[in-house]
Design a protein around this motif. Structure first.
Motif, PDB file in Angstrom:
ATOM      1  N   PHE A 155      37.228  41.045  43.112  1.00  0.00           N
ATOM      2  CA  PHE A 155      36.081  41.163  42.218  1.00  0.00           C
ATOM      3  C   PHE A 155      35.694  39.757  41.775  1.00  0.00           C
ATOM      4  CE2 PHE A 155      38.087  45.254  42.035  1.00  0.00           C
ATOM      5  CZ  PHE A 155      37.082  46.183  41.787  1.00  0.00           C
ATOM      6  N   TYR A 156      34.475  39.349  42.085  1.00  0.00           N
ATOM      7  CA  TYR A 156      33.983  38.045  41.658  1.00  0.00           C
ATOM      8  C   TYR A 156      32.932  38.253  40.580  1.00  0.00           C
ATOM      9  CZ  TYR A 156      31.769  33.484  41.550  1.00  0.00           C
ATOM     10  OH  TYR A 156      31.262  32.280  41.128  1.00  0.00           O
ATOM     11  N   PHE A 157      33.141  37.607  39.432  1.00  0.00           N
ATOM     12  CA  PHE A 157      32.249  37.735  38.282  1.00  0.00           C
ATOM     13  C   PHE A 157      31.352  36.503  38.237  1.00  0.00           C
ATOM     14  CE2 PHE A 157      35.955  40.299  37.618  1.00  0.00           C
ATOM     15  CZ  PHE A 157      35.450  41.483  37.083  1.00  0.00           C
ATOM     16  N   GLN A 158      30.123  36.684  38.670  1.00  0.00           N
ATOM     17  CA  GLN A 158      29.236  35.547  38.888  1.00  0.00           C
ATOM     18  C   GLN A 158      28.881  34.813  37.599  1.00  0.00           C
ATOM     19  OE1 GLN A 158      24.793  35.316  40.470  1.00  0.00           O
ATOM     20  NE2 GLN A 158      26.182  35.906  42.121  1.00  0.00           N
ATOM     21  N   ASN A 159      28.797  35.517  36.474  1.00  0.00           N
ATOM     22  CA  ASN A 159      28.391  34.866  35.229  1.00  0.00           C
ATOM     23  C   ASN A 159      29.383  33.824  34.749  1.00  0.00           C
ATOM     24  OD1 ASN A 159      27.188  37.613  35.426  1.00  0.00           O
ATOM     25  ND2 ASN A 159      26.052  36.920  33.641  1.00  0.00           N
ATOM     26  N   CYS A 160      30.666  34.006  35.092  1.00  0.00           N
ATOM     27  CA  CYS A 160      31.674  33.072  34.585  1.00  0.00           C
ATOM     28  C   CYS A 160      32.454  32.376  35.698  1.00  0.00           C
ATOM     29  CB  CYS A 160      32.651  33.794  33.658  1.00  0.00           C
ATOM     30  SG  CYS A 160      33.663  35.046  34.474  1.00  0.00           S
ATOM     31  N   GLY A 161      32.300  32.818  36.951  1.00  0.00           N
ATOM     32  CA  GLY A 161      32.985  32.162  38.055  1.00  0.00           C
ATOM     33  C   GLY A 161      34.428  32.574  38.247  1.00  0.00           C
ATOM     34  N   LYS A 162      34.830  33.715  37.693  1.00  0.00           N
ATOM     35  CA  LYS A 162      36.202  34.187  37.858  1.00  0.00           C
ATOM     36  C   LYS A 162      36.332  35.087  39.085  1.00  0.00           C
ATOM     37  CE  LYS A 162      38.769  34.142  33.506  1.00  0.00           C
ATOM     38  NZ  LYS A 162      39.416  34.971  32.464  1.00  0.00           N
ATOM     39  N   LEU A 163      37.454  34.961  39.767  1.00  0.00           N
ATOM     40  CA  LEU A 163      37.796  35.825  40.896  1.00  0.00           C
ATOM     41  C   LEU A 163      39.128  36.502  40.607  1.00  0.00           C
ATOM     42  CD1 LEU A 163      37.262  36.751  43.904  1.00  0.00           C
ATOM     43  CD2 LEU A 163      38.713  34.805  44.560  1.00  0.00           C
ATOM     44  N   PHE A 164      39.188  37.810  40.830  1.00  0.00           N
ATOM     45  CA  PHE A 164      40.421  38.578  40.670  1.00  0.00           C
ATOM     46  C   PHE A 164      40.651  39.431  41.905  1.00  0.00           C
ATOM     47  CE2 PHE A 164      39.169  37.760  36.309  1.00  0.00           C
ATOM     48  CZ  PHE A 164      40.375  37.492  35.670  1.00  0.00           C
ATOM     49  N   SER A 165      41.911  39.671  42.217  1.00  0.00           N
ATOM     50  CA  SER A 165      42.225  40.625  43.274  1.00  0.00           C
ATOM     51  C   SER A 165      41.926  42.030  42.765  1.00  0.00           C
ATOM     52  CB  SER A 165      43.698  40.519  43.677  1.00  0.00           C
ATOM     53  OG  SER A 165      44.536  41.012  42.644  1.00  0.00           O
ATOM     54  N   GLY A 166      41.738  42.956  43.706  1.00  0.00           N
ATOM     55  CA  GLY A 166      41.502  44.331  43.316  1.00  0.00           C
ATOM     56  C   GLY A 166      42.640  44.891  42.486  1.00  0.00           C
ATOM     57  N   GLU A 167      43.867  44.525  42.827  1.00  0.00           N
ATOM     58  CA  GLU A 167      45.024  45.016  42.095  1.00  0.00           C
ATOM     59  C   GLU A 167      45.036  44.502  40.659  1.00  0.00           C
ATOM     60  OE1 GLU A 167      48.364  46.983  40.970  1.00  0.00           O
ATOM     61  OE2 GLU A 167      47.091  47.284  42.731  1.00  0.00           O
ATOM     62  N   GLN A 168      44.634  43.258  40.444  1.00  0.00           N
ATOM     63  CA  GLN A 168      44.586  42.713  39.091  1.00  0.00           C
ATOM     64  C   GLN A 168      43.619  43.495  38.207  1.00  0.00           C
ATOM     65  OE1 GLN A 168      43.803  38.560  40.398  1.00  0.00           O
ATOM     66  NE2 GLN A 168      45.371  37.966  38.911  1.00  0.00           N
ATOM     67  N   VAL A 169      42.498  43.897  38.778  1.00  0.00           N
ATOM     68  CA  VAL A 169      41.514  44.649  38.003  1.00  0.00           C
ATOM     69  C   VAL A 169      42.009  46.061  37.720  1.00  0.00           C
ATOM     70  CG1 VAL A 169      39.191  45.655  38.066  1.00  0.00           C
ATOM     71  CG2 VAL A 169      39.547  43.280  38.794  1.00  0.00           C
ATOM     72  N   ARG A 170      42.623  46.685  38.706  1.00  0.00           N
ATOM     73  CA  ARG A 170      43.041  48.084  38.540  1.00  0.00           C
ATOM     74  C   ARG A 170      44.251  48.241  37.626  1.00  0.00           C
ATOM     75  NH1 ARG A 170      42.181  47.587  44.093  1.00  0.00           N
ATOM     76  NH2 ARG A 170      40.122  48.375  44.708  1.00  0.00           N
ATOM     77  N   SER A 171      45.035  47.201  37.454  1.00  0.00           N
ATOM     78  CA  SER A 171      46.291  47.330  36.705  1.00  0.00           C
ATOM     79  C   SER A 171      46.325  46.488  35.438  1.00  0.00           C
ATOM     80  CB  SER A 171      47.471  46.937  37.604  1.00  0.00           C
ATOM     81  OG  SER A 171      47.387  45.570  37.986  1.00  0.00           O
ATOM     82  N   HIS A 172      45.183  46.055  34.926  1.00  0.00           N
ATOM     83  CA  HIS A 172      45.177  45.093  33.818  1.00  0.00           C
ATOM     84  C   HIS A 172      45.748  45.673  32.526  1.00  0.00           C
ATOM     85  CE1 HIS A 172      41.712  46.954  31.800  1.00  0.00           C
ATOM     86  NE2 HIS A 172      41.141  47.063  32.985  1.00  0.00           N
ATOM     87  N   GLY A 173      45.517  46.931  32.210  1.00  0.00           N
ATOM     88  CA  GLY A 173      46.093  47.542  31.023  1.00  0.00           C
ATOM     89  C   GLY A 173      45.509  47.085  29.704  1.00  0.00           C
ATOM     90  N   LEU A 174      44.392  46.382  29.711  1.00  0.00           N
ATOM     91  CA  LEU A 174      43.785  45.879  28.478  1.00  0.00           C
ATOM     92  C   LEU A 174      42.887  46.929  27.844  1.00  0.00           C
ATOM     93  CD1 LEU A 174      42.826  42.315  29.732  1.00  0.00           C
ATOM     94  CD2 LEU A 174      44.764  42.911  28.268  1.00  0.00           C
ATOM     95  N   GLN A 175      42.619  46.758  26.565  1.00  0.00           N
ATOM     96  CA  GLN A 175      41.768  47.677  25.827  1.00  0.00           C
ATOM     97  C   GLN A 175      40.654  46.900  25.124  1.00  0.00           C
ATOM     98  OE1 GLN A 175      42.210  51.030  25.910  1.00  0.00           O
ATOM     99  NE2 GLN A 175      43.994  50.770  27.247  1.00  0.00           N
ATOM    100  N   GLY A 176      39.574  47.606  24.846  1.00  0.00           N
ATOM    101  CA  GLY A 176      38.515  47.059  24.002  1.00  0.00           C
ATOM    102  C   GLY A 176      37.910  45.766  24.537  1.00  0.00           C
ATOM    103  N   SER A 177      37.555  44.883  23.599  1.00  0.00           N
ATOM    104  CA  SER A 177      36.839  43.655  23.959  1.00  0.00           C
ATOM    105  C   SER A 177      37.713  42.670  24.728  1.00  0.00           C
ATOM    106  CB  SER A 177      36.304  42.975  22.695  1.00  0.00           C
ATOM    107  OG  SER A 177      37.370  42.599  21.840  1.00  0.00           O
TER     108      SER A 177
END
Length: 291
Positions: A155-177
């Motif tokens: 997943f590449y987030f164009q507004n900020c220039g961050k790249l994450f693997s699919g696994e990082q996005v699916r398993s992040h476990g974060l909440q809210g903001s």
């Protein structure tokens, strides 16, 4: 950290404050558009009630009936759009952009080399939403996309220039903001050539019409400053930016002395000017005893 030298391009385009939030989903193999009923079901599970106003081979569009932007003509549902699969050229990324993909360094080259296809997802008419509401909506949209496209490699987030693997996005476990700070804001690091000075800045807050941060410092661990930047960005988002120019924020030096310091804040104009510009943070006097 890379020792490569970059020169800032002052004529280059910066993300437009309040502009669309854009995600590129990267794949090794081409993927088809999920069927309409499945997309509606997944979107509603994550973002709330939606109306699908278009669904064909080129794109799918959804009106978010619980997130209404306010315009002169009245309230209008924010739109979430997903494009059909198309080709992707990872080799076209600027070396400066790839140098700041800190969260995915081990997998960065593999993802950019092996992924030859992309699906683009974007929000529209979201600029008038309150910052926190938009941040939550964009991250709910991300959760829906991760479920709809299980073979997504990156997943590449164009507004900020961050790249994450699919696994990082699916398993992040974060909440809210915290999700938006993780995926929608990038803290970059720079050494100033021929000096001992360093800069940490953020990119991505201006999408929400909030100030990005810029730290000027020396003789400190930059990893600590990066952490402080993310924490301060989170505070600004959660509290609708309560910091005024001339005020200070607390921090710890992170060095051997581990002393309490005050960071002086002031607003400066950016190359592309969001409201109140960039929040410039400089290390001021130690709170106890001075320096």
């Amino acid at each position: 950290m890379s020792a490569e030298v970059f020169q800032q391009d002052l004529k280059g385009k910066s993300p437009r404050p309040g502009g669309p939030f854009l995600i590129q989903l990267l794949f090794r193999e081409p993927v088809t558009m999920p069927d309409k009923e499945r997309m509606i079901a997944v979107m509603e599970r994550h973002v709330g009630r939606v109306e699908c106003y278009s669904h064909d081979k080129k794109s799918a569009g959804f009106s978010t009936m619980e997130h209404l932007g306010e315009f002169k003509e009245g309230k209008v549902p924010v739109q979430l759009i997903v494009t059909a699969c198309e080709s992707f050229q990872g080799k076209g990324f600027d070396p400066f952009l790839t140098s700041q993909m800190w969260d995915c360094m081990e997998e960065r080259d593999r993802i950019l080399e092996q992924c030859q296809y992309q699906v683009v997802a974007v929000d529209m008419l979201a600029a008038s939403l309150p910052a926190l509401e938009r941040a939550q909506l964009d991250m709910d949209f991300l959760e829906a996309l991760a479920e709809l496209y299980p073979t997504c490699e990156g997943f590449y987030f164009q507004n900020c220039g961050k790249l994450f693997s699919g696994e990082q996005v699916r398993s992040h476990g974060l909440q809210g903001s915290d999700r938006f700070i993780r995926f929608g804001v990038n803290a970059r690091f720079f050494n100033i050539q021929d000096t001992e000075d360093m800069i940490v800045d953020t990119v991505g807050m201006s999408t929400l019409f909030l100030p990005d941060l810029q730290y000027h410092f020396h003789d400190m661990d930059p990893n600590w400053v990066v952490g402080h930047a993310y924490n301060l960005a989170s505070y600004i988002l959660e509290n609708d930016n309560p910091i005024q120019s001339g005020e200070t924020v607390d921090g710890i030096t992170g060095g051997r002395m581990s002393q309490q310091v005050q960071w002086l804040c002031q607003y400066e104009d950016a190359l592309v000017q969001p409201p109140r510009g960039v929040l410039d943070v400089n290390m001021g006097e130690y709170a106890s005893g001075g320096r």
